[in-house]
Write an enzyme that holds these catalytic residues in place. Structure first.
Site, PDB file in Angstrom:
ATOM      1  N   LYS A  87       0.843  -1.200   0.000  1.00  0.00           N
ATOM      2  CA  LYS A  87       0.000   0.000   0.000  1.00  0.00           C
ATOM      3  C   LYS A  87       0.879   1.251   0.000  1.00  0.00           C
ATOM      4  CE  LYS A  87      -4.182  -2.044   0.764  1.00  0.00           C
ATOM      5  NZ  LYS A  87      -4.378  -3.114   1.743  1.00  0.00           N
TER       6      LYS A  87
ATOM      7  N   LYS B 138      -2.152 -12.329 -10.712  1.00  0.00           N
ATOM      8  CA  LYS B 138      -3.076 -12.780  -9.673  1.00  0.00           C
ATOM      9  C   LYS B 138      -4.439 -12.115  -9.886  1.00  0.00           C
ATOM     10  CE  LYS B 138      -4.391 -11.985  -5.028  1.00  0.00           C
ATOM     11  NZ  LYS B 138      -4.546 -11.153  -3.926  1.00  0.00           N
TER      12      LYS B 138
ATOM     13  N   LYS C  92      -9.366  -7.705  -7.314  1.00  0.00           N
ATOM     14  CA  LYS C  92     -10.225  -6.580  -7.707  1.00  0.00           C
ATOM     15  C   LYS C  92      -9.390  -5.343  -7.989  1.00  0.00           C
ATOM     16  CE  LYS C  92     -11.453  -5.662  -2.908  1.00  0.00           C
ATOM     17  NZ  LYS C  92     -11.008  -6.935  -2.347  1.00  0.00           N
TER      18      LYS C  92
END
Ligand code: ADP
Ligand code: TRP
Length: 320
Positions: free
Chosen positions: A110, A189, A192
């Site tokens: 992140k 992978k 979303k």
């Protein structure tokens, strides 16, 4: 054996979630005492819209029940119906080294994406440890990307037990190794955040379209193809029996079959698998009182263990 897992209500569920976490967790419900919850407190780290949070939470409840969660066997609840986890989070925070949290991949990812970190993002694994330890779970079925968080939980439990005496069961992660990572339409992978998903309960026509858009190499219809490196085949394997897999793999290797054919067969498998669940989901959606009852009963069952654990931990640290 006590089993616990959770899933964030932060987007429409896709087949990566289904094969990586939902199905293994649902299978484990046959082997022990299962607890499964909707991690809406965790989702606050990424969902800032109240209506999206409410809707997302409800959607996950319907999704799990439609996919075969048996509320007679499994306590199914909303994390926010068990606010006791926050008291435990605080008790655990004080035995959690900052470095341990700073080393977590998902936190570092992140930061790398440029997201300004807040306390919630850093403390995320401590809340997750509290979710797990509060029911004294032995086994935590998760996808590979959550393994490190379960390892943090083990570390924190050991540190607490060492500092204050045996209080928590140290859990084991259970990773569906046969699935490991479900690839998305582009071969990365499925996630979303990459926009490469096939939703399990989206519009079926849309799902078919997405399947038809899976990226492949440019081999012609006649050429032999390698099933093991093909995204279509990797997804097909998730649905198919060993015989069906061997049969399609044979046609790949012989040549004379185009990728379009394999995509169509995958789309049929997808539809056969999810159509009955889609119908169940529609019935559940028409019966919100039943779903709410299930969630309330699940929280009441989890609370029995949670109260016991929190008491034990309060006593251990000297709050009582
Ligand atoms: P996403 O990557 O779409 O944001 P989450 O991080 O919310 O998904 O994952 C929810 C659960 O589903 C986790 O246990 C995770 O490990 C599992 N999962 C998600 N994507 C995949 C995938 N592509 N393959 C296997 N498991 C996955
Ligand atoms: N962090 C998990 C995820 O994003 C969700 C989660 C929260 C969880 N608490 C948990 C999973 C406890 C297993 C056990 O997928």
């Amino acid at each position: 054996m006590r089993i616990l897992s959770g899933i964030q209500p932060s987007g429409k569920l896709h087949i990566g979630n289904y094969f990586g976490m939902m199905r293994p967790a649902l299978r484990l419900q046959e082997q022990g005492e299962a607890y499964l919850f909707i991690a809406n407190y965790h989702a606050l780290t990424s969902v800032a819209d109240a209506e999206a949070m409410r809707q997302g939470t409800w959607d996950v409840a319907l999704d799990f029940l439609a996919c075969g969660l048996d509320p007679e066997r499994t306590a199914f609840y909303r994390q926010s119906d068990l606010p006791e986890v926050h008291e435990l989070t605080w008790l655990l925070s004080n035995v959690t080294p900052l470095g341990l949290l700073e080393r977590c991949h998902s936190y570092k990812d992140k930061l790398a994406k440029g997201i300004a970190p807040n306390h919630g993002l850093l403390a995320y694994p401590v809340l997750m440890a509290a979710d797990i330890l509060i029911v004294q779970a032995n086994v935590v079925p998760v996808g590979k990307d959550q393994k490190q968080h379960v390892e943090v939980t083990r570390d924190v439990a050991n540190k607490f037990n060492h500092a204050y005496g045996e209080t928590f069961t140290v859990p084991e992660p259970s990773i569906a190794e046969d699935v490991a990572v479900v690839p998305g339409l582009d071969g990365q992978k499925m996630s979303k955040s990459y926009g490469n998903t096939i939703e399990i309960f989206g519009d079926p026509k849309q799902a078919r379209k997405r399947i038809m858009s899976i990226v492949t190499d440019s081999r012609t219809l006649e050429e032999p193809k390698d099933p093991e490196t093909c995204n279509i085949f990797k997804l097909y394997k998730l649905f198919a029996t060993p015989d069906q897999q061997a049969e399609l793999a044979g046609r790949y290797r012989t040549g004379g079959m185009g990728y379009g054919t394999a995509k169509k067969e995958l789309a049929e498998m997808f539809e056969a698998h999810f159509a009955p669940m889609r119908a169940t989901r529609a019935d559940l959606a028409a019966n919100p009182d039943y779903v709410e009852e299930v969630l309330q009963a699940g929280a009441a069952k989890a609370r029995i263990l949670a109260d016991e654990t929190v008491q034990k931990a309060r006593r251990a640290v000297g709050l009582e």
